[in-house]
Design a protein around this motif. Structure first.
Motif, PDB file in Angstrom:
ATOM      1  N   PRO A   1       0.846  -1.198   0.000  1.00 20.92           N
ATOM      2  CA  PRO A   1       0.000   0.000   0.000  1.00 20.92           C
ATOM      3  C   PRO A   1       0.876   1.242   0.000  1.00 20.92           C
ATOM      4  O   PRO A   1       2.011   1.195   0.474  1.00 20.92           O
ATOM      5  CB  PRO A   1      -0.767  -0.091   1.324  1.00 20.92           C
ATOM      6  CG  PRO A   1      -0.296  -1.302   2.027  1.00 20.92           C
ATOM      7  CD  PRO A   1       0.893  -1.861   1.315  1.00 20.92           C
ATOM      8  N   HIS A   2       0.365   2.353  -0.522  1.00 17.87           N
ATOM      9  CA  HIS A   2       1.125   3.604  -0.545  1.00 17.87           C
ATOM     10  C   HIS A   2       0.311   4.732   0.070  1.00 17.87           C
ATOM     11  O   HIS A   2      -0.896   4.624   0.229  1.00 17.87           O
ATOM     12  CB  HIS A   2       1.506   3.971  -1.981  1.00 17.87           C
ATOM     13  CG  HIS A   2       2.286   2.916  -2.668  1.00 17.87           C
ATOM     14  ND1 HIS A   2       3.600   2.640  -2.364  1.00 17.87           N
ATOM     15  CD2 HIS A   2       1.936   2.025  -3.624  1.00 17.87           C
ATOM     16  CE1 HIS A   2       4.025   1.639  -3.110  1.00 17.87           C
ATOM     17  NE2 HIS A   2       3.037   1.239  -3.884  1.00 17.87           N
ATOM     18  N   ALA A   3       1.011   5.803   0.378  1.00 18.79           N
ATOM     19  CA  ALA A   3       0.408   6.991   0.981  1.00 18.79           C
ATOM     20  C   ALA A   3       0.763   8.159   0.058  1.00 18.79           C
ATOM     21  O   ALA A   3       1.840   8.732   0.175  1.00 18.79           O
ATOM     22  CB  ALA A   3       0.987   7.205   2.372  1.00 18.79           C
TER      23      ALA A   3
ATOM     24  N   CYS B   1       4.871   9.274  -2.787  1.00 22.25           N
ATOM     25  CA  CYS B   1       4.520   8.356  -1.704  1.00 22.25           C
ATOM     26  C   CYS B   1       5.251   8.831  -0.463  1.00 22.25           C
ATOM     27  O   CYS B   1       6.428   9.167  -0.515  1.00 22.25           O
ATOM     28  CB  CYS B   1       4.907   6.925  -2.049  1.00 22.25           C
ATOM     29  SG  CYS B   1       4.529   5.806  -0.682  1.00 22.25           S
TER      30      CYS B   1
ATOM     31  N   LEU C   1       8.809   6.742  -6.162  1.00 23.51           N
ATOM     32  CA  LEU C   1       7.443   7.226  -6.418  1.00 23.51           C
ATOM     33  C   LEU C   1       7.317   8.722  -6.146  1.00 23.51           C
ATOM     34  O   LEU C   1       6.699   9.137  -5.155  1.00 23.51           O
ATOM     35  CB  LEU C   1       6.444   6.446  -5.569  1.00 23.51           C
ATOM     36  CG  LEU C   1       6.461   4.916  -5.733  1.00 23.51           C
ATOM     37  CD1 LEU C   1       5.361   4.272  -4.886  1.00 23.51           C
ATOM     38  CD2 LEU C   1       6.284   4.530  -7.197  1.00 23.51           C
TER      39      LEU C   1
ATOM     40  N   MET D   1       6.023   7.093   2.062  1.00 21.62           N
ATOM     41  CA  MET D   1       6.850   6.060   2.695  1.00 21.62           C
ATOM     42  C   MET D   1       8.292   6.313   2.290  1.00 21.62           C
ATOM     43  O   MET D   1       8.609   6.391   1.108  1.00 21.62           O
ATOM     44  CB  MET D   1       6.405   4.668   2.240  1.00 21.62           C
ATOM     45  CG  MET D   1       4.992   4.344   2.680  1.00 21.62           C
ATOM     46  SD  MET D   1       4.320   2.953   1.762  1.00 21.62           S
ATOM     47  CE  MET D   1       5.188   1.588   2.511  1.00 21.62           C
TER      48      MET D   1
ATOM     49  N   HIS E   1       9.877   4.325  -0.397  1.00 23.58           N
ATOM     50  CA  HIS E   1       9.386   4.466  -1.773  1.00 23.58           C
ATOM     51  C   HIS E   1       9.697   5.829  -2.374  1.00 23.58           C
ATOM     52  O   HIS E   1       9.289   6.114  -3.505  1.00 23.58           O
ATOM     53  CB  HIS E   1       7.863   4.217  -1.834  1.00 23.58           C
ATOM     54  CG  HIS E   1       7.500   2.810  -1.505  1.00 23.58           C
ATOM     55  ND1 HIS E   1       6.272   2.464  -0.992  1.00 23.58           N
ATOM     56  CD2 HIS E   1       8.216   1.661  -1.619  1.00 23.58           C
ATOM     57  CE1 HIS E   1       6.242   1.153  -0.808  1.00 23.58           C
ATOM     58  NE2 HIS E   1       7.412   0.653  -1.167  1.00 23.58           N
TER      59      HIS E   1
END
Ligand SMILES: [Cu+2]
Length: 620
Positions: free
Chosen positions: A232-234, A291, A325, A293, A296
């Motif tokens: 999952p990404h933010a 992203c 990302l 994270m 990432h």
């Protein structure tokens, strides 16, 4: 040969052998980056005819002077393979006829090439060398991923060469604007005895080789984000709020009514899921969409074994230590005249001082000098893995001087605040081509200006790509109050969830700087505002639950990322929610009963929960 002699022949053979090793698979085609602007195939009389090929290609996540990986990818017959795969984009009502040829010496299972919504188990398996034809109606409007696996794994289980086997499949409703952009997120992940490799990419490239987008001020912007990766990404936008217009789980697509569209600066996206967002750039300059994270958005160590060490970053490094990302956005001044700031009085002045902690755990300590709110108590406390709160007032011109007394370079980002690009805090990027934000070198200061236009809960944090800073408390709550409002510590409770390094345990989830927070006393029949902040390194699927007697209590989420929730979304709900990294929530909580409740914070990477206890006492 006679003239070569024996030694000559041996040398020639060695030379040929070396050539072979050097150019292993010399005939591999390049995997081209796909900007997802051009639909593949031929659309005629309501039928899309598409010929896909699955092949091996040479993928350069950066440019062709950098490292490559040999990967499997989709391509259109007669054209090079692509990452992401060819864009399938049709109007609603189209019949799709797709022929797929598998040129790999491995079987491939393909997901998502069917009408939507459909059965996720409706897949097509192609043996090595096999060609198959699939025919199906496009189905419901929306955005969906299609993807393949050579290991018969789920999206979460795909590894290395198969991780680029993904593409976007868009079905347009009649009358929907097609001026959108589509971003497919991928993560090349290799976990085997030969080593660990993590190479995230957007539409086939890793920052700074991702597409650089340019918009005019005021130009309506419409994006679709498709997560075709294992994690999952933010996804976080700097400087502006966006609305989430629709979400999809790969099969179903849900469009929100205008009253229900959440507004935020960070959106969580699960593997195989999709979201659609719109926003309007209102201030010129350079911005980012990335992203949140750390793993990432940092220069992939697999591509930059040396440079990935934070000490090597410099403001002259045009990637800024970032990678993966990250998308760069430039907003041009356009035709809207710039708003002339009305300065009625001298700006309020604050100071954020970052210094080294003599005790070394944590490495840094932060202090806020605020002439309006001297807090002696904070100064006498021992350094914690958390900076003190910075309190601002909505609409008030403020200057925050960030003073770096440490021996490391830093940069501070005012997360969620709508401010001018130059003060946004991404060294070497934000600002303009003429003047980008400088890094804050040891012994120097940077003065950030802002007049936050909305009251709410925000974050200040290091935007220097150094895990050490983020794991050693270079962040804190940034709270914007309404004019005239006092920060009411009695009823206003802030909880910052982050990661701290505690020897000998290593990285731990912590609340307000500690893994064992003290109980907080609350009174019955009293409304409290809980401000929850996730500023961990990589915890995109952190969960927060407030439990009494083993079950979640009721609470009311009132704001997300600092923006008040629309009235249609304001309701009491069970106290159990995801809070992705780079997000904040404001919550109202009231108990009519005495007792004990516990806020439980969990993240998949951490076995132990952290608990924030509350003692609820009877209000006299
Ligand atoms: Cu991510």
């Amino acid at each position: 040969m006679r003239h070569l002699g024996r030694l000559g022949i041996v040398l020639l053979l060695l030379f040929l052998a070396a050539l072979e090793v050097d150019a292993e698979n010399p005939s591999l085609p390049l995997v081209m980056a796909n900007d997802n602007r051009t639909p593949a195939g031929q659309l005629k009389n309501g039928v899309l005819n598409l010929e896909l090929e699955i092949s091996q290609g040479r993928w350069y996540p950066e440019d062709e002077t950098g490292q490559y990986r040999d990967a499997y990818a989709f391509g259109e017959k007669g054209r090079p393979p692509q990452s992401s795969g060819p864009l399938i984009r049709v109007p609603q009502g189209t019949q799709i006829r797709v022929t797929i040829h598998n040129t790999l010496p491995l079987a491939v299972k393909i997901h998502g090439l069917h009408a939507h919504p459909g059965d996720p188990n409706d897949t097509a398996r192609l043996e090595p060398g096999e060609t198959r034809e699939l025919e199906f109606p496009a189905g419901e409007p929306g955005a969906y991923p299609y993807w393949g696996t050579t290991s018969d794994k789920s999206l979460k289980g795909r590894r290395a060469a198969e991780t680029l086997l993904s593409g976007a499949f868009i079905v347009d409703a009649p009358g929907m604007p097609e001026q959108d952009r589509i971003f497919v997120l991928s993560v090349w992940l290799k976990v085997d005895p030969s080593g660990f490799e993590l190479i995230p990419s957007i539409n086939g490239k890793s920052w700074p080789y991702t597409e650089h987008l340019t918009y005019k001020m005021g130009e309506a912007t419409h994006w679709r984000v498709i997560n075709a990766s294992d994690d999952p990404h933010a996804m976080h936008l700097h400087g502006f709020y966006f609305r989430v217009n629709a979400v999809g789980d790969g099969e179903h697509y849900e469009r929100y009514s205008e009253q229900q569209q959440p507004k935020g600066v960070t959106e969580f996206i699960d593997p195989g899921h999709v979201f659609e967002m719109t926003w309007t750039p209102e201030r010129a300059g350079n911005w980012l969409f990335h992203c949140h994270m750390m793993m990432h958005m940092s220069a992939p160590a697999a591509l930059h074994p040396k440079e990935a060490q934070p000490a090597a970053y410099s403001e002259h490094d045009h990637s800024g230590g970032m990678g993966g990302l990250v998308i760069g956005i430039t907003v041009l001044p356009g035709s809207i005249p710039a708003a002339v700031p009305v300065v009625t009085k001298a700006p309020r002045k604050l100071q954020l001082v970052i210094s080294e902690n003599a005790e070394k755990v944590p490495l840094y300590q932060l202090q806020v000098n605020d002439p309006q709110a001297p807090s002696e108590s904070d100064k006498t406390k021992s350094p914690r893995l958390l900076g003190p709160p910075i309190l601002l007032t909505r609409g008030e011109e403020t200057e925050i001087e960030v003073k770096n007394l440490t021996s490391s370079t830093t940069a501070i980002h005012w997360h969620g605040i709508e401010l001018e690009s130059f003060y946004d805090g991404v060294a070497g990027w934000t600002g303009s081509a003429q003047q980008t934000t400088p890094a804050i070198a040891p012994g120097t200061s940077f003065v950030a200006h802002m007049a936050p236009p909305r009251a709410g809960t925000f974050i200040y944090h290091t935007h220097w790509h150094d895990q050490k800073q983020l794991e050693n408390g270079v962040y804190g709550p940034l709270i914007v109050l309404e004019p005239g409002q006092k920060y009411d510590l009695e009823h206003d409770k802030t909880f910052v969830f982050s990661i701290g390094r505690y020897a000998p345990f290593g990285s731990m989830l912590i609340v307000n700087g500690t893994p064992e927070p003290d109980p907080v006393e609350l009174k019955t029949g009293t409304i409290y505002r809980l401000r929850l902040i996730n500023i961990t390194t990589n915890e995109s699927d952190l969960r927060v639950r407030l439990e009494g007697e083993g079950a979640p209590v009721q609470w009311k989420v009132i704001a997300s990322d600092g923006a008040d929730l629309p009235a249609a979304l304001l309701k009491s709900s069970a106290a159990d929610m995801g809070l992705t990294v780079g997000s904040t929530r404001d919550i109202e909580y009231e108990s009519d009963r005495e007792g004990h409740v516990e806020m439980k914070i969990s993240a998949p990477g951490f076995e132990a929960l952290i608990m924030q206890p509350f003692d609820i006492v009877f209000a006299k």
